[in-house]
Design an enzyme around this catalytic site. Structure first.
Site, PDB file in Angstrom:
ATOM      1  N   ASP A  24       0.826  -1.218   0.000  1.00 36.94           N
ATOM      2  CA  ASP A  24       0.000   0.000   0.000  1.00 36.94           C
ATOM      3  C   ASP A  24       0.856   1.262   0.000  1.00 36.94           C
ATOM      4  O   ASP A  24       1.966   1.265   0.527  1.00 36.94           O
ATOM      5  CB  ASP A  24      -0.918  -0.027   1.233  1.00 36.94           C
ATOM      6  CG  ASP A  24      -2.074   0.942   1.102  1.00 36.94           C
ATOM      7  OD1 ASP A  24      -2.380   1.366  -0.028  1.00 36.94           O
ATOM      8  OD2 ASP A  24      -2.672   1.274   2.142  1.00 36.94           O
ATOM      9  N   GLY A  27      -0.064   5.225  -4.492  1.00 38.22           N
ATOM     10  CA  GLY A  27      -0.701   6.466  -4.945  1.00 38.22           C
ATOM     11  C   GLY A  27      -0.117   7.675  -4.224  1.00 38.22           C
ATOM     12  O   GLY A  27       0.207   8.691  -4.854  1.00 38.22           O
ATOM     13  N   ARG A  37      -0.919   8.674 -10.401  1.00 35.66           N
ATOM     14  CA  ARG A  37      -0.858   7.510  -9.510  1.00 35.66           C
ATOM     15  C   ARG A  37      -0.195   6.295 -10.154  1.00 35.66           C
ATOM     16  O   ARG A  37       0.463   5.505  -9.489  1.00 35.66           O
ATOM     17  CB  ARG A  37      -2.276   7.138  -9.049  1.00 35.66           C
ATOM     18  CG  ARG A  37      -2.926   8.175  -8.164  1.00 35.66           C
ATOM     19  CD  ARG A  37      -4.367   7.773  -7.845  1.00 35.66           C
ATOM     20  NE  ARG A  37      -4.414   6.493  -7.169  1.00 35.66           N
ATOM     21  CZ  ARG A  37      -4.289   6.318  -5.855  1.00 35.66           C
ATOM     22  NH1 ARG A  37      -4.117   7.362  -5.069  1.00 35.66           N
ATOM     23  NH2 ARG A  37      -4.344   5.122  -5.331  1.00 35.66           N
ATOM     24  N   SER A  69      -7.236  -5.868  -5.106  1.00 37.30           N
ATOM     25  CA  SER A  69      -8.312  -6.461  -4.305  1.00 37.30           C
ATOM     26  C   SER A  69      -9.628  -6.476  -5.075  1.00 37.30           C
ATOM     27  O   SER A  69      -9.795  -5.755  -6.077  1.00 37.30           O
ATOM     28  CB  SER A  69      -8.483  -5.672  -3.001  1.00 37.30           C
ATOM     29  OG  SER A  69      -9.143  -4.440  -3.249  1.00 37.30           O
ATOM     30  N   THR A  70     -10.582  -7.259  -4.562  1.00 39.24           N
ATOM     31  CA  THR A  70     -11.919  -7.270  -5.171  1.00 39.24           C
ATOM     32  C   THR A  70     -12.573  -5.895  -5.034  1.00 39.24           C
ATOM     33  O   THR A  70     -13.496  -5.569  -5.777  1.00 39.24           O
ATOM     34  CB  THR A  70     -12.820  -8.341  -4.505  1.00 39.24           C
ATOM     35  OG1 THR A  70     -12.672  -8.263  -3.083  1.00 39.24           O
ATOM     36  CG2 THR A  70     -12.465  -9.743  -4.955  1.00 39.24           C
ATOM     37  N   ASN A  72     -10.809  -3.035  -5.313  1.00 43.81           N
ATOM     38  CA  ASN A  72     -10.073  -2.052  -6.116  1.00 43.81           C
ATOM     39  C   ASN A  72     -10.728  -1.752  -7.469  1.00 43.81           C
ATOM     40  O   ASN A  72     -10.340  -0.803  -8.156  1.00 43.81           O
ATOM     41  CB  ASN A  72      -8.610  -2.483  -6.322  1.00 43.81           C
ATOM     42  CG  ASN A  72      -7.748  -2.361  -5.077  1.00 43.81           C
ATOM     43  OD1 ASN A  72      -6.822  -3.122  -4.866  1.00 43.81           O
ATOM     44  ND2 ASN A  72      -8.036  -1.379  -4.235  1.00 43.81           N
ATOM     45  N   ARG A  75     -11.914   1.818  -8.435  1.00 41.91           N
ATOM     46  CA  ARG A  75     -10.991   2.895  -8.835  1.00 41.91           C
ATOM     47  C   ARG A  75     -11.231   3.342 -10.274  1.00 41.91           C
ATOM     48  O   ARG A  75     -11.869   2.631 -11.040  1.00 41.91           O
ATOM     49  CB  ARG A  75      -9.546   2.405  -8.667  1.00 41.91           C
ATOM     50  CG  ARG A  75      -9.243   2.110  -7.223  1.00 41.91           C
ATOM     51  CD  ARG A  75      -7.779   1.863  -7.011  1.00 41.91           C
ATOM     52  NE  ARG A  75      -7.525   1.629  -5.604  1.00 41.91           N
ATOM     53  CZ  ARG A  75      -6.372   1.812  -5.003  1.00 41.91           C
ATOM     54  NH1 ARG A  75      -5.333   2.231  -5.699  1.00 41.91           N
ATOM     55  NH2 ARG A  75      -6.242   1.576  -3.716  1.00 41.91           N
ATOM     56  N   ARG A 197      -5.102  -1.574   8.891  1.00 45.11           N
ATOM     57  CA  ARG A 197      -6.250  -2.444   8.640  1.00 45.11           C
ATOM     58  C   ARG A 197      -5.852  -3.548   7.673  1.00 45.11           C
ATOM     59  O   ARG A 197      -4.859  -3.462   6.957  1.00 45.11           O
ATOM     60  CB  ARG A 197      -7.436  -1.641   8.105  1.00 45.11           C
ATOM     61  CG  ARG A 197      -7.117  -0.831   6.865  1.00 45.11           C
ATOM     62  CD  ARG A 197      -8.349  -0.091   6.330  1.00 45.11           C
ATOM     63  NE  ARG A 197      -7.951   0.877   5.312  1.00 45.11           N
ATOM     64  CZ  ARG A 197      -7.762   2.173   5.535  1.00 45.11           C
ATOM     65  NH1 ARG A 197      -7.957   2.677   6.735  1.00 45.11           N
ATOM     66  NH2 ARG A 197      -7.372   2.977   4.553  1.00 45.11           N
ATOM     67  N   LEU A 198      -6.708  -4.559   7.664  1.00 43.18           N
ATOM     68  CA  LEU A 198      -6.469  -5.756   6.865  1.00 43.18           C
ATOM     69  C   LEU A 198      -6.966  -5.588   5.427  1.00 43.18           C
ATOM     70  O   LEU A 198      -6.486  -6.253   4.503  1.00 43.18           O
ATOM     71  CB  LEU A 198      -7.218  -6.900   7.556  1.00 43.18           C
ATOM     72  CG  LEU A 198      -6.723  -8.318   7.506  1.00 43.18           C
ATOM     73  CD1 LEU A 198      -5.228  -8.392   7.715  1.00 43.18           C
ATOM     74  CD2 LEU A 198      -7.431  -9.150   8.584  1.00 43.18           C
ATOM     75  N   GLU A 210       1.067 -12.025  13.274  1.00 43.08           N
ATOM     76  CA  GLU A 210       1.595 -10.847  13.962  1.00 43.08           C
ATOM     77  C   GLU A 210       1.575  -9.694  12.957  1.00 43.08           C
ATOM     78  O   GLU A 210       2.106  -9.821  11.848  1.00 43.08           O
ATOM     79  CB  GLU A 210       3.042 -11.101  14.413  1.00 43.08           C
ATOM     80  CG  GLU A 210       3.184 -12.209  15.433  1.00 43.08           C
ATOM     81  CD  GLU A 210       2.525 -11.875  16.773  1.00 43.08           C
ATOM     82  OE1 GLU A 210       2.513 -10.692  17.157  1.00 43.08           O
ATOM     83  OE2 GLU A 210       2.012 -12.813  17.412  1.00 43.08           O
TER      84      GLU A 210
HETATM   85  C1  IPE Z   1      -5.328  -2.801  -0.110  1.00 43.52           C
HETATM   86  O1  IPE Z   1      -5.031  -1.466  -0.309  1.00 43.52           O
HETATM   87  C2  IPE Z   1      -5.310  -3.527  -1.408  1.00 43.52           C
HETATM   88  C3  IPE Z   1      -3.996  -3.760  -2.011  1.00 43.52           C
HETATM   89  C4  IPE Z   1      -2.867  -3.391  -1.510  1.00 43.52           C
HETATM   90  C5  IPE Z   1      -4.018  -4.476  -3.243  1.00 43.52           C
HETATM   91  P1  IPE Z   1      -6.167  -0.369  -0.502  1.00 43.52           P
HETATM   92  O2  IPE Z   1      -5.468   0.913  -0.670  1.00 43.52           O
HETATM   93  O3  IPE Z   1      -7.091  -0.778  -1.570  1.00 43.52           O
HETATM   94  O4  IPE Z   1      -6.936  -0.447   0.881  1.00 43.52           O
HETATM   95  P2  IPE Z   1      -7.854   0.618   1.610  1.00 43.52           P
HETATM   96  O5  IPE Z   1      -8.862   1.086   0.616  1.00 43.52           O
HETATM   97  O6  IPE Z   1      -6.959   1.725   2.058  1.00 43.52           O
HETATM   98  O7  IPE Z   1      -8.437  -0.130   2.767  1.00 43.52           O
HETATM   99  C1  IPE Z   2      -1.609   0.087  -3.261  1.00 46.73           C
HETATM  100  O1  IPE Z   2      -1.355   1.440  -3.348  1.00 46.73           O
HETATM  101  C2  IPE Z   2      -1.762  -0.568  -4.596  1.00 46.73           C
HETATM  102  C3  IPE Z   2      -3.113  -1.065  -4.879  1.00 46.73           C
HETATM  103  C4  IPE Z   2      -4.163  -0.976  -4.093  1.00 46.73           C
HETATM  104  C5  IPE Z   2      -3.285  -1.709  -6.161  1.00 46.73           C
HETATM  105  P1  IPE Z   2      -2.546   2.474  -3.388  1.00 46.73           P
HETATM  106  O2  IPE Z   2      -2.876   2.740  -4.811  1.00 46.73           O
HETATM  107  O3  IPE Z   2      -3.664   2.035  -2.552  1.00 46.73           O
HETATM  108  O4  IPE Z   2      -1.843   3.734  -2.769  1.00 46.73           O
HETATM  109  P2  IPE Z   2      -2.499   4.813  -1.803  1.00 46.73           P
HETATM  110  O5  IPE Z   2      -3.054   4.076  -0.637  1.00 46.73           O
HETATM  111  O6  IPE Z   2      -3.560   5.505  -2.584  1.00 46.73           O
HETATM  112  O7  IPE Z   2      -1.367   5.707  -1.444  1.00 46.73           O
HETATM  113 MG    MG Z   3      -4.135   2.329  -0.594  1.00 49.36          MG
END
Ligand code: IPE
Ligand code: IPE
Ligand code: MG
Length: 243
Positions: A24, A27, A37, A69-70, A72, A75, A197-198, A210
């Site tokens: 994560d 972006g 991004r 993720s499912t 995502n 976006r 968070r998970l 952990e």
């Molecule tokens: C979790 O990140 C999904 C991946 C890293 C693929 P997100 O950026 O989508 O999670 P949230 O929306 O902050 O919970």
């Molecule tokens: C994680 O980075 C990658 C995916 C979820 C695919 P993000 O795109 O969620 O980056 P932030 O959280 O917006 O910075």
């Molecule tokens: Mg993110």
């Protein structure tokens, strides 16, 4: 006196067997630099390759990466395309990225991908299935809840076909119907970018993981950061409900 212990000095029993990574912060990494991004995702993909190599070097047996993720799919279309394109490119060049002894498994529902991509994913899984040095699990179109629902459907079909006795349904049986069948549970779950968070990642398999959080954004995550996480992990008292 400060000791300078590194992961290379650690006993195998102090090391996690399975590490999960929630990649994560791509972006935000790009935004900080005034870039779109997708540049963050490109940089994040480089980090992914570096961390895979490093995990192999230090002898980690199982590594899981949350790539898409499912959730995502919410976006913007161009961002989704940029992520899937990076994934497609990784599959095409995967032989250059990993050695011949790494087994690759994809977690998630593959049915949404086009035939060409899906076949490449299946072929890579098939071609690498006998490798044992390390197992690399990549989660794309993955959601923990979705994985559990797909497993429940499979179990229900077996029941409907009179192939299943309800008393044989237990944790072990159910675990074998998940995408991670045969893979040990997550020991250490690392989430960069400051979120705690998970986000629906390996919810069944992380029941006793952990957690390790860091403010470092995924594109800036490094072997040094991973060392810190593993050293921290080695000091935790894991009780699994015991005393
Ligand atoms: C979790 O990140 C999904 C991946 C890293 C693929 P997100 O950026 O989508 O999670 P949230 O929306 O902050 O919970
Ligand atoms: C994680 O980075 C990658 C995916 C979820 C695919 P993000 O795109 O969620 O980056 P932030 O959280 O917006 O910075
Ligand atoms: Mg993110």
């Amino acid at each position: 006196m400060a000791y300078n212990i590194t992961v290379k000095d650690m006993l195998p029993s102090q090391m996690p067997v399975h590490i999960g990574f929630i990649m994560d912060g791509n972006g935000r990494w790009a935004k900080k630099r005034g870039l779109p991004r997708k540049f963050g995702h490109r940089e994040g993909a480089k980090t992914f390759e570096k961390i895979v190599d490093y995990c192999k070097e230090i002898g980690i047996k199982y590594i899981s990466f949350y790539a898409f993720s499912t959730e995502n799919w919410k976006r913007p279309k161009d961002e989704i395309e940029a992520i899937i394109d990076l994934f497609r490119k990784y599959i095409d060049d995967v032989r250059e990225h990993i050695d011949k002894d790494v087994k690759v498994i994809f977690l998630g529902d593959k049915s949404v991908f086009d035939d060409v991509l899906r076949k490449k994913m299946l072929k890579l899984e098939e071609d690498s299935k006998d490798f044992t040095t390390m197992t690399l699990l990549i989660a794309v179109n993955y959601g923990g809840r979705d994985e559990i629902i797909r497993a429940v459907r499979n179990v229900a079909i077996q029941y409907k076909n009179n192939q299943l006795d309800i008393s044989s349904i237990n944790e072990d049986f159910f675990g074998k119907h998940l995408d991670t069948s045969g893979i040990p549970d997550v020991d250490l779950l690392i989430r960069p970018s400051g979120e705690m968070r998970l986000s629906n990642f390996l919810i069944w398999q992380s029941a006793y993981a952990e957690f390790y959080y860091t403010n470092v954004l995924w594109p800036d995550f490094s072997p040094k950061e991973l060392d810190k996480a593993i050293l921290d992990y080695s000091k935790r008292g894991r009780r699994f409900g015991g005393v």
